[in-house]
Design a protein around this motif. Structure first.
Motif, mmCIF file in Angstrom:
data_model
loop_
_atom_site.group_PDB
_atom_site.id
_atom_site.type_symbol
_atom_site.label_atom_id
_atom_site.label_comp_id
_atom_site.label_asym_id
_atom_site.label_seq_id
_atom_site.Cartn_x
_atom_site.Cartn_y
_atom_site.Cartn_z
ATOM 1 N N ILE A 1 -7.660 3.514 0.244
ATOM 2 C CA ILE A 1 -6.512 3.566 -0.669
ATOM 3 C C ILE A 1 -6.781 2.894 -2.014
ATOM 4 C CG2 ILE A 1 -5.223 1.459 -0.056
ATOM 5 C CD1 ILE A 1 -2.837 3.577 0.285
ATOM 6 N N SER A 2 -7.947 2.242 -2.157
ATOM 7 C CA SER A 2 -8.167 1.470 -3.385
ATOM 8 C C SER A 2 -9.384 1.946 -4.172
ATOM 9 C CB SER A 2 -8.352 -0.009 -3.031
ATOM 10 O OG SER A 2 -9.569 -0.188 -2.359
ATOM 11 N N LYS B 1 -3.806 8.319 -4.259
ATOM 12 C CA LYS B 1 -4.015 8.392 -2.802
ATOM 13 C C LYS B 1 -2.790 7.909 -2.040
ATOM 14 C CE LYS B 1 -8.832 8.769 -2.283
ATOM 15 N NZ LYS B 1 -9.842 7.752 -2.551
ATOM 16 N N TYR B 2 -2.583 8.567 -0.919
ATOM 17 C CA TYR B 2 -1.480 8.169 -0.058
ATOM 18 C C TYR B 2 -1.922 8.379 1.383
ATOM 19 C CZ TYR B 2 3.144 7.753 1.941
ATOM 20 O OH TYR B 2 4.203 7.336 2.686
ATOM 21 N N LEU B 3 -1.679 7.392 2.253
ATOM 22 C CA LEU B 3 -2.139 7.534 3.643
ATOM 23 C C LEU B 3 -1.013 7.945 4.573
ATOM 24 C CD1 LEU B 3 -4.494 4.432 4.042
ATOM 25 C CD2 LEU B 3 -5.135 6.802 3.645
ATOM 26 N N SER C 1 -11.408 8.835 8.379
ATOM 27 C CA SER C 1 -10.426 9.715 7.755
ATOM 28 C C SER C 1 -10.641 11.164 8.223
ATOM 29 C CB SER C 1 -10.570 9.575 6.240
ATOM 30 O OG SER C 1 -9.794 10.499 5.603
ATOM 31 N N LYS D 1 4.711 3.402 -3.722
ATOM 32 C CA LYS D 1 4.036 4.258 -4.708
ATOM 33 C C LYS D 1 4.025 3.677 -6.124
ATOM 34 C CE LYS D 1 4.482 8.554 -2.283
ATOM 35 N NZ LYS D 1 5.504 9.401 -1.727
ATOM 36 N N PHE E 1 0.845 -1.206 0.000
ATOM 37 C CA PHE E 1 0.000 0.000 0.000
ATOM 38 C C PHE E 1 0.880 1.255 0.000
ATOM 39 C CE2 PHE E 1 -4.061 -1.842 2.233
ATOM 40 C CZ PHE E 1 -4.384 -2.503 1.072
ATOM 41 N N GLU E 2 1.972 1.193 0.778
ATOM 42 C CA GLU E 2 2.857 2.364 0.897
ATOM 43 C C GLU E 2 3.754 2.540 -0.324
ATOM 44 O OE1 GLU E 2 5.228 1.878 4.460
ATOM 45 O OE2 GLU E 2 3.436 1.752 5.693
ATOM 46 N N LYS F 1 -5.150 -0.341 -6.420
ATOM 47 C CA LYS F 1 -4.949 0.882 -5.651
ATOM 48 C C LYS F 1 -5.354 2.121 -6.460
ATOM 49 C CE LYS F 1 -0.903 1.310 -3.607
ATOM 50 N NZ LYS F 1 0.582 1.165 -3.607
#
Ligand SMILES: C[S@@+](CC[C@H](N)C(=O)[O-])C[C@H]1O[C@@H](n2cnc3c(N)ncnc32)[C@H](O)[C@@H]1O
Length: 264
Positions: free
Chosen positions: A161-162, A195-197, A253, A125, A122-123, A191
């Protein structure tokens, strides 16, 4: 078959069922992305993947690296397959991404670190699709929706994120050698590349779910001042009796943004 004893400490269950292997290949996205495989094992999935895409495979087990190097000598020579002998989590620590350009992660994951691997993907990129075999219960957590009993930090992060996440199909223990004690599932996540968390968001969610059956406000008192909780609840119109699994991902969020603002 090679005389290789599966190593439990590396989560080795080799996928032997050709129907399942075909189904994984059919679920590959139709795009120009590169492919990364984690844990090629004896190379049964690798052999199918390399027919369609160039790929890099990360394998931790020294004994398997030797076998893979001779089995795929031609593809390695032709530059279609790159084998990297390392613990993939260490690779991620060192280089942030498992590949320089956009890629899809396709793998039968070692179950003992599967959740960790998906969170790292997920992280990452450059990673767009995640198509991985995991324990069915883990797949259910990643795809859970608000009010489901499995809904927790993993489902919330996945939703945020998806653009798409689903279980494609289940895989019975008999499809592997040796057979695991659990049912497996193929998890599919596409994904949202825009988006980035925030890296502390997961910590915040863990605190929210620390006692999943208690009121969310009660769990929050361990990380946020009571006055700030009341203010946020009022601003976001949240009912004080709400339990952690009853709150939508977008509301989590918004809460997190307000917690960060409130602390500054
Ligand atoms: C479930 S097996 C899958 C093997 C093969 N892909 C298949 O489908 O038959 C998991 C594989 O991940 C490898 N593995 C375990 N921990 C790893 C790590 N930290 N980094 C890279 N590979 C790892 C194991 O050695 C094993 O080959």
């Amino acid at each position: 078959m090679e005389k290789v004893k599966a190593k439990k400490q590396y989560g080795q269950n080799f996928l032997k069922d050709t129907t399942i292997l075909d189904k994984i290949i059919q679920s590959m996205p139709n795009n120009n992305n590169y492919v990364v495989e984690i844990g090629p094992g004896l190379g049964d999935l690798t052999k199918n993947l390399v027919k369609y895409k160039d790929l890099t495979a990360y394998e931790v087990d020294t004994d398997l690296i030797g076998i893979l190097e001779s089995k795929f000598a031609i593809q390695i020579e032709e530059g279609k397959l790159k084998l990297i002998h390392t613990d993939v989590l260490e690779a991620w620590d060192k280089q942030k991404s498992l590949h320089d350009g956009r890629y899809d992660l396709i793998a039968n994951l070692p179950y003992y670190i599967a959740t960790n691997i998906i969170l790292r993907a997920f992280e990452d990129k450059n990673c767009e699709h995640i198509i991985v075999m995991v324990q069915k219960e883990v797949a259910e957590k990643f795809t859970a929706k608000v009010n489901d009993k499995e809904y927790s930090s993993l489902g919330i992060i996945t939703e945020l994120i998806s653009v798409d996440s689903k279980i494609l199909f289940d895989v019975p223990p008999e499809s592997f050698d040796p057979p695991p004690k659990i049912i497996s599932s193929i998890l599919y996540i596409k994904k949202d590349m825009d988006k980035y968390l925030d890296k502390d968001f997961n910590k915040f969610l863990k605190a929210c779910f620390v006692q999943p059956r208690k009121k969310l406000s009660k769990n929050l008192t361990s990380v946020i001042d009571k006055n700030l909780i009341s203010k946020i609840y009022e601003e976001l119109n949240i009912n004080d009796n709400v339990r952690p699994h009853e709150v939508s991902s977008s509301l989590y969020s918004q809460m997190y943004t307000k917690v960060k603002d409130g602390r500054n």
